[in-house]
Write an enzyme that holds these catalytic residues in place. Structure first.
Site, PDB file in Angstrom:
ATOM      1  N   LEU A 135       0.818  -1.210   0.000  1.00  0.00           N
ATOM      2  CA  LEU A 135       0.000   0.000   0.000  1.00  0.00           C
ATOM      3  C   LEU A 135       0.856   1.266   0.000  1.00  0.00           C
ATOM      4  O   LEU A 135       0.584   2.209  -0.754  1.00  0.00           O
ATOM      5  CB  LEU A 135      -0.917  -0.007   1.229  1.00  0.00           C
ATOM      6  CG  LEU A 135      -2.089  -0.994   1.149  1.00  0.00           C
ATOM      7  CD1 LEU A 135      -2.594  -1.350   2.539  1.00  0.00           C
ATOM      8  CD2 LEU A 135      -3.220  -0.415   0.303  1.00  0.00           C
ATOM      9  N   ASN A 161       1.782   4.226   7.582  1.00  0.00           N
ATOM     10  CA  ASN A 161       1.372   3.009   6.887  1.00  0.00           C
ATOM     11  C   ASN A 161       2.242   1.803   7.237  1.00  0.00           C
ATOM     12  O   ASN A 161       1.793   0.668   7.089  1.00  0.00           O
ATOM     13  CB  ASN A 161       1.401   3.296   5.376  1.00  0.00           C
ATOM     14  CG  ASN A 161       1.383   2.036   4.549  1.00  0.00           C
ATOM     15  OD1 ASN A 161       0.328   1.471   4.290  1.00  0.00           O
ATOM     16  ND2 ASN A 161       2.563   1.560   4.137  1.00  0.00           N
ATOM     17  N   SER A 167      -7.377  -1.421  10.666  1.00  0.00           N
ATOM     18  CA  SER A 167      -7.631  -2.698  10.019  1.00  0.00           C
ATOM     19  C   SER A 167      -8.970  -3.245  10.488  1.00  0.00           C
ATOM     20  O   SER A 167      -9.395  -2.992  11.622  1.00  0.00           O
ATOM     21  CB  SER A 167      -6.523  -3.678  10.411  1.00  0.00           C
ATOM     22  OG  SER A 167      -6.898  -4.999  10.090  1.00  0.00           O
ATOM     23  N   TYR A 222      -2.174  -7.151  17.285  1.00  0.00           N
ATOM     24  CA  TYR A 222      -2.414  -6.304  16.111  1.00  0.00           C
ATOM     25  C   TYR A 222      -3.771  -5.595  16.222  1.00  0.00           C
ATOM     26  O   TYR A 222      -3.875  -4.392  15.954  1.00  0.00           O
ATOM     27  CB  TYR A 222      -2.355  -7.211  14.885  1.00  0.00           C
ATOM     28  CG  TYR A 222      -2.505  -6.572  13.530  1.00  0.00           C
ATOM     29  CD1 TYR A 222      -1.444  -5.893  12.932  1.00  0.00           C
ATOM     30  CD2 TYR A 222      -3.694  -6.689  12.820  1.00  0.00           C
ATOM     31  CE1 TYR A 222      -1.574  -5.347  11.664  1.00  0.00           C
ATOM     32  CE2 TYR A 222      -3.834  -6.161  11.546  1.00  0.00           C
ATOM     33  CZ  TYR A 222      -2.777  -5.487  10.979  1.00  0.00           C
ATOM     34  OH  TYR A 222      -2.915  -4.946   9.717  1.00  0.00           O
ATOM     35  N   ALA A 242      -3.528  -2.743  18.758  1.00  0.00           N
ATOM     36  CA  ALA A 242      -2.767  -1.597  18.238  1.00  0.00           C
ATOM     37  C   ALA A 242      -3.573  -0.862  17.170  1.00  0.00           C
ATOM     38  O   ALA A 242      -3.597   0.379  17.121  1.00  0.00           O
ATOM     39  CB  ALA A 242      -1.432  -2.069  17.670  1.00  0.00           C
ATOM     40  N   LYS A 243      -4.251  -1.615  16.309  1.00  0.00           N
ATOM     41  CA  LYS A 243      -5.005  -0.995  15.214  1.00  0.00           C
ATOM     42  C   LYS A 243      -6.193  -0.207  15.742  1.00  0.00           C
ATOM     43  O   LYS A 243      -6.571   0.813  15.175  1.00  0.00           O
ATOM     44  CB  LYS A 243      -5.462  -2.065  14.210  1.00  0.00           C
ATOM     45  CG  LYS A 243      -4.321  -2.608  13.330  1.00  0.00           C
ATOM     46  CD  LYS A 243      -3.561  -1.488  12.640  1.00  0.00           C
ATOM     47  CE  LYS A 243      -2.803  -1.940  11.402  1.00  0.00           C
ATOM     48  NZ  LYS A 243      -1.918  -0.847  10.885  1.00  0.00           N
ATOM     49  N   SER A 264      -0.996  -7.932  -0.561  1.00  0.00           N
ATOM     50  CA  SER A 264       0.396  -7.550  -0.292  1.00  0.00           C
ATOM     51  C   SER A 264       1.053  -8.751   0.357  1.00  0.00           C
ATOM     52  O   SER A 264       0.423  -9.786   0.554  1.00  0.00           O
ATOM     53  CB  SER A 264       0.453  -6.358   0.664  1.00  0.00           C
ATOM     54  OG  SER A 264       0.161  -6.784   1.985  1.00  0.00           O
ATOM     55  N   ARG A 265       2.298  -8.584   0.737  1.00  0.00           N
ATOM     56  CA  ARG A 265       2.965  -9.730   1.381  1.00  0.00           C
ATOM     57  C   ARG A 265       2.360 -10.050   2.743  1.00  0.00           C
ATOM     58  O   ARG A 265       2.561 -11.133   3.271  1.00  0.00           O
ATOM     59  CB  ARG A 265       4.475  -9.480   1.499  1.00  0.00           C
ATOM     60  CG  ARG A 265       4.823  -8.406   2.515  1.00  0.00           C
ATOM     61  CD  ARG A 265       6.318  -8.355   2.747  1.00  0.00           C
ATOM     62  NE  ARG A 265       6.610  -7.355   3.766  1.00  0.00           N
ATOM     63  CZ  ARG A 265       7.815  -7.111   4.219  1.00  0.00           C
ATOM     64  NH1 ARG A 265       8.854  -7.759   3.751  1.00  0.00           N
ATOM     65  NH2 ARG A 265       8.008  -6.194   5.149  1.00  0.00           N
TER      66      ARG A 265
HETATM   67  P1  NAI Z   1       3.620  -4.611   3.326  1.00  0.00           P
HETATM   68  O1  NAI Z   1       4.343  -5.580   4.173  1.00  0.00           O
HETATM   69  O2  NAI Z   1       3.515  -4.881   1.869  1.00  0.00           O
HETATM   70  O3  NAI Z   1       4.257  -3.169   3.508  1.00  0.00           O
HETATM   71  C1  NAI Z   1       4.592  -2.649   4.760  1.00  0.00           C
HETATM   72  C2  NAI Z   1       5.951  -1.990   4.662  1.00  0.00           C
HETATM   73  O4  NAI Z   1       6.256  -1.399   5.940  1.00  0.00           O
HETATM   74  C3  NAI Z   1       7.084  -2.951   4.334  1.00  0.00           C
HETATM   75  O5  NAI Z   1       7.771  -2.528   3.171  1.00  0.00           O
HETATM   76  C4  NAI Z   1       7.972  -2.910   5.576  1.00  0.00           C
HETATM   77  O6  NAI Z   1       9.368  -3.017   5.273  1.00  0.00           O
HETATM   78  C5  NAI Z   1       7.642  -1.560   6.164  1.00  0.00           C
HETATM   79  N1  NAI Z   1       7.909  -1.493   7.597  1.00  0.00           N
HETATM   80  C6  NAI Z   1       7.615  -2.425   8.531  1.00  0.00           C
HETATM   81  N2  NAI Z   1       8.006  -2.030   9.734  1.00  0.00           N
HETATM   82  C7  NAI Z   1       8.577  -0.811   9.581  1.00  0.00           C
HETATM   83  C8  NAI Z   1       9.167   0.110  10.487  1.00  0.00           C
HETATM   84  N3  NAI Z   1       9.264  -0.145  11.804  1.00  0.00           N
HETATM   85  N4  NAI Z   1       9.619   1.288   9.997  1.00  0.00           N
HETATM   86  C9  NAI Z   1       9.530   1.551   8.680  1.00  0.00           C
HETATM   87  N5  NAI Z   1       9.005   0.708   7.775  1.00  0.00           N
HETATM   88  C10 NAI Z   1       8.533  -0.461   8.222  1.00  0.00           C
HETATM   89  O7  NAI Z   1       2.166  -4.425   3.982  1.00  0.00           O
HETATM   90  P2  NAI Z   1       0.799  -3.747   3.461  1.00  0.00           P
HETATM   91  O8  NAI Z   1      -0.205  -4.804   3.315  1.00  0.00           O
HETATM   92  O9  NAI Z   1       1.048  -2.820   2.348  1.00  0.00           O
HETATM   93  O10 NAI Z   1       0.388  -2.947   4.796  1.00  0.00           O
HETATM   94  C11 NAI Z   1       0.461  -1.558   4.941  1.00  0.00           C
HETATM   95  C12 NAI Z   1      -0.349  -1.150   6.171  1.00  0.00           C
HETATM   96  O11 NAI Z   1      -1.720  -1.486   5.974  1.00  0.00           O
HETATM   97  C13 NAI Z   1       0.071  -1.849   7.453  1.00  0.00           C
HETATM   98  O12 NAI Z   1      -0.026  -0.933   8.522  1.00  0.00           O
HETATM   99  C14 NAI Z   1      -0.960  -2.944   7.612  1.00  0.00           C
HETATM  100  O13 NAI Z   1      -1.112  -3.342   8.943  1.00  0.00           O
HETATM  101  C15 NAI Z   1      -2.181  -2.243   7.069  1.00  0.00           C
HETATM  102  N6  NAI Z   1      -3.245  -3.137   6.633  1.00  0.00           N
HETATM  103  C16 NAI Z   1      -3.104  -3.901   5.508  1.00  0.00           C
HETATM  104  C17 NAI Z   1      -4.138  -4.716   5.102  1.00  0.00           C
HETATM  105  C18 NAI Z   1      -4.049  -5.500   3.849  1.00  0.00           C
HETATM  106  O14 NAI Z   1      -5.078  -6.101   3.466  1.00  0.00           O
HETATM  107  N7  NAI Z   1      -2.924  -5.520   3.166  1.00  0.00           N
HETATM  108  C19 NAI Z   1      -5.369  -4.849   5.888  1.00  0.00           C
HETATM  109  C20 NAI Z   1      -5.443  -3.963   7.010  1.00  0.00           C
HETATM  110  C21 NAI Z   1      -4.392  -3.158   7.363  1.00  0.00           C
END
Ligand code: NAI
Length: 320
Positions: free
Chosen positions: A21, A99, A151, A164, A167-168, A198-199
């Site tokens: 995202l 994010n 989330s 999670y 926190a969310k 996503s991953r």
């Molecule tokens: P993702 O794993 O593809 O991307 C998250 C990125 O955050 C990664 O590139 C990672 O290296 C980076 N990251 C992790 N910890 C970090 C830190 N301490 N400091 C800086 N960067 C850091 O995950 P995605 O799916 O794109 O998730 C983005 C956000 O959306 C997250 O907060 C996730 O919890 C939330 N989310 C995602 C959902 C989904 O369906 N993909 C559903 C609900 C929430």
């Protein structure tokens, strides 16, 4: 077209922008004239390790498309360093999109303090730290836009995600108060509830669903929430598959469990009226703590007047 939404002159920080995202947000803002700080620690989805590669790749993508971007590799817990990167590179900060995220799924019985703390650090404290570092700039320039990422696991719960979910949902509370504290300085805070491939979700979601869950469908919703023209503030916006909607916490009418103001409430009265207490038929949304407290006071007044009218009845009764 002249009325395209543009972000020229605006500086946006996107945390966790190396993938998923965050990457989609960063690319969209970059293509609409914003200067982008692409923050990413580059670790695993469980929060181990680090690498500069993912952030660098997204910066390259934005630049190749003619946009402006710099990388930052700090942990969101060091939000002040991320904001410093924005100030050093572009001289200001206008928008913070919190994010970055990881998962440490375990059933509650198996969840360690470390699993709990790590998740709270990245999602909740990291969002607070990054936003807090940008806040004085927002106040000074009388403009700021903050996105916090919640989330459905927080809003509704999900097996194996106690850390999670908590926190969310904490982020929803944070947004509620930031929306109130920021509004006089044109600082708007909203929550995005995404569902995206996503991953984090690739091994959970069936493949034919996954392909429709493009982060690119959600990025325009986040972009609009961050635009000068968007007056939305303190809202929870859910988005997926090119759809978006708004969530509210609602409360039932409820039920008065005592007959007059000198009565106590018995557990039996609670039991016997439980279906009225929990009847959601006329459930209502409240706009503020003042509104809720005001209604409690109104309900108390009604109880008091109920008693004084029954006292009057008694007096009338004894007279006759
Ligand atoms: P993702 O794993 O593809 O991307 C998250 C990125 O955050 C990664 O590139 C990672 O290296 C980076 N990251 C992790 N910890 C970090 C830190 N301490 N400091 C800086 N960067 C850091 O995950 P995605 O799916 O794109 O998730 C983005 C956000 O959306 C997250 O907060 C996730 O919890 C939330 N989310 C995602 C959902 C989904 O369906 N993909 C559903 C609900 C929430």
């Amino acid at each position: 077209v002249t009325n395209n939404l543009r972000f020229d002159g605006r500086v946006v920080i996107v945390t966790g922008a190396g993938a998923g995202l965050g990457r989609a947000y960063a690319l969209l803002f970059g293509s609409r004239g914003a200067s982008v700080v692409v923050n990413d620690l580059g670790g695993s989805r469980h929060g181990d390790g680090s690498s500069t590669k993912v952030a660098d790749t997204v910066v390259e993508e934005i630049r190749r498309a003619g946009g402006k971007a710099v990388a930052n590799y700090d942990n969101v817990l060091d939000g002040d360093k991320i904001v410093k990167t924005a100030i050093d590179a572009f001289g200001r900060v206008d928008i913070v999109i919190n994010n970055a995220g990881i998962l440490r799924d375990k059933s509650f019985v198996k969840m360690s303090d470390k699993d709990w703390d790590l998740i709270h650090d990245v999602h909740l404290k990291g969002s607070m730290r990054t936003t807090k570092a940008a806040w004085p700039y927002f106040r000074e320039q009388k403009f700021g836009r903050v996105i916090l990422t919640s989330s459905n696991s927080g809003l509704y719960g999900n097996f194996g995600q106690a850390n999670y979910s908590a926190a969310k949902m904490g982020l929803v509370g944070l947004a509620n108060t930031l929306a109130i504290e920021g509004v006089k300085n044109n600082i708007h805070t909203n929550v995005i509830v995404p569902t995206a491939g996503s991953r984090l979700t690739e091994d959970i979601v069936p493949p034919d669903f996954f392909e429709h869950l493009k982060p690119e469908f959600i990025a325009p919703v986040v972009a609009w929430l961050c635009h000068d023209d968007c007056m939305e503030n303190g809202s929870i916006i859910e988005s997926a598959i090119g759809w978006a909607g708004k969530c509210h916490i609602v409360r039932s009418d409820g039920f008065m469990l005592r007959k007059n103001v000198n009565d106590l409430v018995s557990p039996e009265a609670v039991r016997d009226n439980w279906s009225s207490v929990t009847n959601m038929q006329n459930a209502k949304r409240y706009g503020s703590i003042q509104e809720v407290t005001g209604e409690i006071m109104t309900t108390l007044e009604a109880l008091k007047s109920r008693e004084s009218s029954s006292q009057k009845e008694m007096i009338l009764h004894t007279k006759y």
